[in-house]
Design a protein around this motif. Structure first.
Motif, mmCIF file in Angstrom:
data_model
loop_
_atom_site.group_PDB
_atom_site.id
_atom_site.type_symbol
_atom_site.label_atom_id
_atom_site.label_comp_id
_atom_site.label_asym_id
_atom_site.label_seq_id
_atom_site.Cartn_x
_atom_site.Cartn_y
_atom_site.Cartn_z
ATOM 1 N N LYS A 42 0.830 -1.204 0.000
ATOM 2 C CA LYS A 42 0.000 0.000 0.000
ATOM 3 C C LYS A 42 0.863 1.252 0.000
ATOM 4 C CE LYS A 42 -3.780 -2.287 2.495
ATOM 5 N NZ LYS A 42 -4.525 -2.402 3.784
ATOM 6 N N LEU A 43 1.966 1.205 0.728
ATOM 7 C CA LEU A 43 2.879 2.347 0.742
ATOM 8 C C LEU A 43 3.491 2.566 -0.635
ATOM 9 C CD1 LEU A 43 4.748 1.679 4.130
ATOM 10 C CD2 LEU A 43 3.050 3.460 3.695
ATOM 11 N N VAL A 51 12.374 3.898 2.769
ATOM 12 C CA VAL A 51 12.134 4.130 4.198
ATOM 13 C C VAL A 51 12.163 5.626 4.494
ATOM 14 C CG1 VAL A 51 13.045 3.739 6.518
ATOM 15 C CG2 VAL A 51 13.078 1.879 4.838
ATOM 16 N N GLU A 52 13.063 6.348 3.821
ATOM 17 C CA GLU A 52 13.161 7.790 4.032
ATOM 18 C C GLU A 52 11.865 8.502 3.660
ATOM 19 O OE1 GLU A 52 17.330 6.311 3.586
ATOM 20 O OE2 GLU A 52 15.393 5.899 2.658
ATOM 21 N N SER A 53 11.275 8.132 2.529
ATOM 22 C CA SER A 53 10.049 8.809 2.098
ATOM 23 C C SER A 53 8.915 8.570 3.079
ATOM 24 C CB SER A 53 9.649 8.330 0.693
ATOM 25 O OG SER A 53 9.326 6.949 0.692
ATOM 26 N N VAL A 54 8.900 7.391 3.702
ATOM 27 C CA VAL A 54 7.876 7.098 4.714
ATOM 28 C C VAL A 54 8.152 7.898 5.978
ATOM 29 C CG1 VAL A 54 6.904 5.305 6.203
ATOM 30 C CG2 VAL A 54 7.406 4.799 3.813
ATOM 31 N N ALA A 55 9.408 7.884 6.409
ATOM 32 C CA ALA A 55 9.756 8.529 7.679
ATOM 33 C C ALA A 55 9.529 10.033 7.644
ATOM 34 C CB ALA A 55 11.210 8.225 8.031
ATOM 35 N N TYR A 56 9.724 10.643 6.507
ATOM 36 C CA TYR A 56 9.615 12.095 6.405
ATOM 37 C C TYR A 56 8.236 12.560 5.933
ATOM 38 C CZ TYR A 56 14.654 12.297 7.069
ATOM 39 O OH TYR A 56 15.927 12.178 7.587
ATOM 40 N N SER A 57 7.339 11.632 5.662
ATOM 41 C CA SER A 57 5.989 12.009 5.234
ATOM 42 C C SER A 57 5.171 12.502 6.428
ATOM 43 C CB SER A 57 5.268 10.815 4.593
ATOM 44 O OG SER A 57 5.859 10.460 3.364
ATOM 45 N N PRO A 58 4.384 13.564 6.247
ATOM 46 C CA PRO A 58 3.505 14.014 7.335
ATOM 47 C C PRO A 58 2.537 12.906 7.734
ATOM 48 C CG PRO A 58 3.644 15.673 5.609
ATOM 49 C CD PRO A 58 4.305 14.440 5.070
ATOM 50 N N ARG A 59 2.246 12.824 8.990
ATOM 51 C CA ARG A 59 1.374 11.770 9.507
ATOM 52 C C ARG A 59 0.008 11.806 8.824
ATOM 53 N NH1 ARG A 59 -1.979 10.503 13.925
ATOM 54 N NH2 ARG A 59 -1.489 8.479 14.884
ATOM 55 N N LYS A 60 -0.491 13.003 8.566
ATOM 56 C CA LYS A 60 -1.822 13.128 7.952
ATOM 57 C C LYS A 60 -1.842 12.543 6.538
ATOM 58 C CE LYS A 60 -0.960 17.904 6.416
ATOM 59 N NZ LYS A 60 -0.929 17.570 4.977
ATOM 60 N N ASP A 61 -0.695 12.615 5.845
ATOM 61 C CA ASP A 61 -0.629 12.028 4.508
ATOM 62 C C ASP A 61 -0.652 10.507 4.567
ATOM 63 O OD1 ASP A 61 -0.508 14.581 3.570
ATOM 64 O OD2 ASP A 61 1.632 14.545 3.070
ATOM 65 N N LEU A 62 0.037 9.944 5.553
ATOM 66 C CA LEU A 62 0.034 8.482 5.706
ATOM 67 C C LEU A 62 -1.360 7.975 6.072
ATOM 68 C CD1 LEU A 62 3.403 7.983 7.633
ATOM 69 C CD2 LEU A 62 2.962 7.604 5.202
ATOM 70 N N LEU A 63 -2.092 8.760 6.863
ATOM 71 C CA LEU A 63 -3.441 8.350 7.268
ATOM 72 C C LEU A 63 -4.415 8.347 6.097
ATOM 73 C CD1 LEU A 63 -3.775 10.200 10.702
ATOM 74 C CD2 LEU A 63 -3.661 7.726 10.332
ATOM 75 N N GLN A 64 -4.082 9.038 5.028
ATOM 76 C CA GLN A 64 -4.955 9.079 3.859
ATOM 77 C C GLN A 64 -4.820 7.840 2.981
ATOM 78 O OE1 GLN A 64 -4.154 12.759 1.823
ATOM 79 N NE2 GLN A 64 -5.036 14.034 3.443
ATOM 80 N N ILE A 65 -3.804 7.032 3.255
ATOM 81 C CA ILE A 65 -3.629 5.796 2.488
ATOM 82 C C ILE A 65 -4.686 4.794 2.928
ATOM 83 C CG2 ILE A 65 -2.054 3.909 1.930
ATOM 84 C CD1 ILE A 65 0.259 5.790 2.533
ATOM 85 N N LYS A 66 -5.446 4.307 1.997
ATOM 86 C CA LYS A 66 -6.541 3.396 2.305
ATOM 87 C C LYS A 66 -6.007 2.111 2.939
ATOM 88 C CE LYS A 66 -10.638 1.240 0.244
ATOM 89 N NZ LYS A 66 -11.407 1.014 -1.010
ATOM 90 N N GLY A 67 -6.583 1.739 4.089
ATOM 91 C CA GLY A 67 -6.193 0.519 4.770
ATOM 92 C C GLY A 67 -5.099 0.705 5.799
ATOM 93 N N ILE A 68 -4.585 1.934 5.957
ATOM 94 C CA ILE A 68 -3.545 2.221 6.946
ATOM 95 C C ILE A 68 -4.180 2.979 8.103
ATOM 96 C CG2 ILE A 68 -1.343 3.335 7.405
ATOM 97 C CD1 ILE A 68 -1.062 1.041 5.511
#
Length: 259
Positions: A42-43, A51-68
């Motif tokens: 999904k990521l 890993v860097e792109s995940v670590a530096y992504s705003p939390r709100k953007d990660l929450l918008q990923i369906k199923g996360i």
């Protein structure tokens, strides 16, 4: 923090060296930290391939990923930060790290001398023109975005074709020892140009063509999808030049590693 420090010291030197030499960490490495393969997919589908792109992504953007879910986001970010911490050089100053597992990223101050030393290691790719390289103080700088704009027939396309070749040169010849990626929104890319330029620099034409990944973008949505695909490709292979050509300008991203 003490536990994390002990974990880092327990790592085998060969493993630590391997992490440091390969640049950005593939997002698949999160699986070793307990992140499910489905969540990693999904990521990646969202364009987060390192890993860097995940670590530096705003939390709100990660929450918008369906199923996360929120719980998964916290676990993913913590795992990502831990991997980044494990990849830090052993001499990295500990006072530059925050004290929580979710913030194990160097965010503090550093000295100007350290920054100067880092700047000296930046690779610059020759434009093929000595005079232009002088203006650019060495060539096209890696690790940054360069925009080229100008009137019709001012040489923008020719310069980008040249960089697709020169980025493959050895470092001591002004190259980056890597591959090139070219997204063409105009339909002006011509492989024959690359062959002529390769001959000028004494490179094998067939090898040069093989080291250039090309895609034709037909609209903005298609270009956005190509950018996601490009992010995945750049994790797997060393690309030191990424060119996006549109009608009025060219955007170049040059990376000394796959970033």
């Amino acid at each position: 923090m003490e536990q994390l420090r002990n974990q880092k010291m327990a790592q085998e030197p060969e493993e630590l060296e391997e992490i440091q030499q390969h640049g950005p960490l593939p997002v698949e490495q999160l699986q070793a930290s307990g992140i499910a393969s489905l969540d990693i997919k999904k990521l990646k589908d969202s364009g987060l391939c390192t890993v860097e792109s995940v670590a530096y992504s705003p939390r709100k953007d990660l929450l918008q990923i369906k199923g996360i879910s929120e719980a998964k986001v916290d676990k993913i970010v913590e795992a990502g930060m831990l991997l980044l911490y494990m990849a830090l050089p052993s001499f990295f100053p500990m006072h530059l790290l925050c004290l929580t597992a979710s913030k194990l990223v160097p965010l503090g101050f550093t000295s100007a001398s350290q920054l100067h030393a880092q700047r000296l290691e930046i690779i610059q790719i020759t434009s093929g023109s000595r005079e232009l390289d002088k203006i650019l103080e060495g060539g096209i700088e890696t690790g940054s975005i360069t925009e080229i704009y100008g009137e019709f027939r001012s040489g923008k396309t020719q310069l980008c074709h040249t960089l697709c070749v020169t980025c493959q040169l050895p470092l001591d010849q002004g190259g980056g020892e890597g591959k090139a990626m070219y997204i063409d929104a105009e339909g002006t890319f011509r492989p024959q140009r690359l062959l002529h330029i390769a001959e000028r620099f004494g490179l094998n034409g067939a090898d040069v063509l093989e080291n250039v990944a090309y895609a034709r973008a037909y609209n903005t949505d298609h270009q956005s999808r190509l950018l996601l695909e490009a992010a995945s490709m750049m994790v797997e292979t060393r690309y030191c030049l990424f060119s996006v050509a549109c009608h009025l300008a060219f955007a170049l991203y040059c990376g000394s590693q796959s970033q």
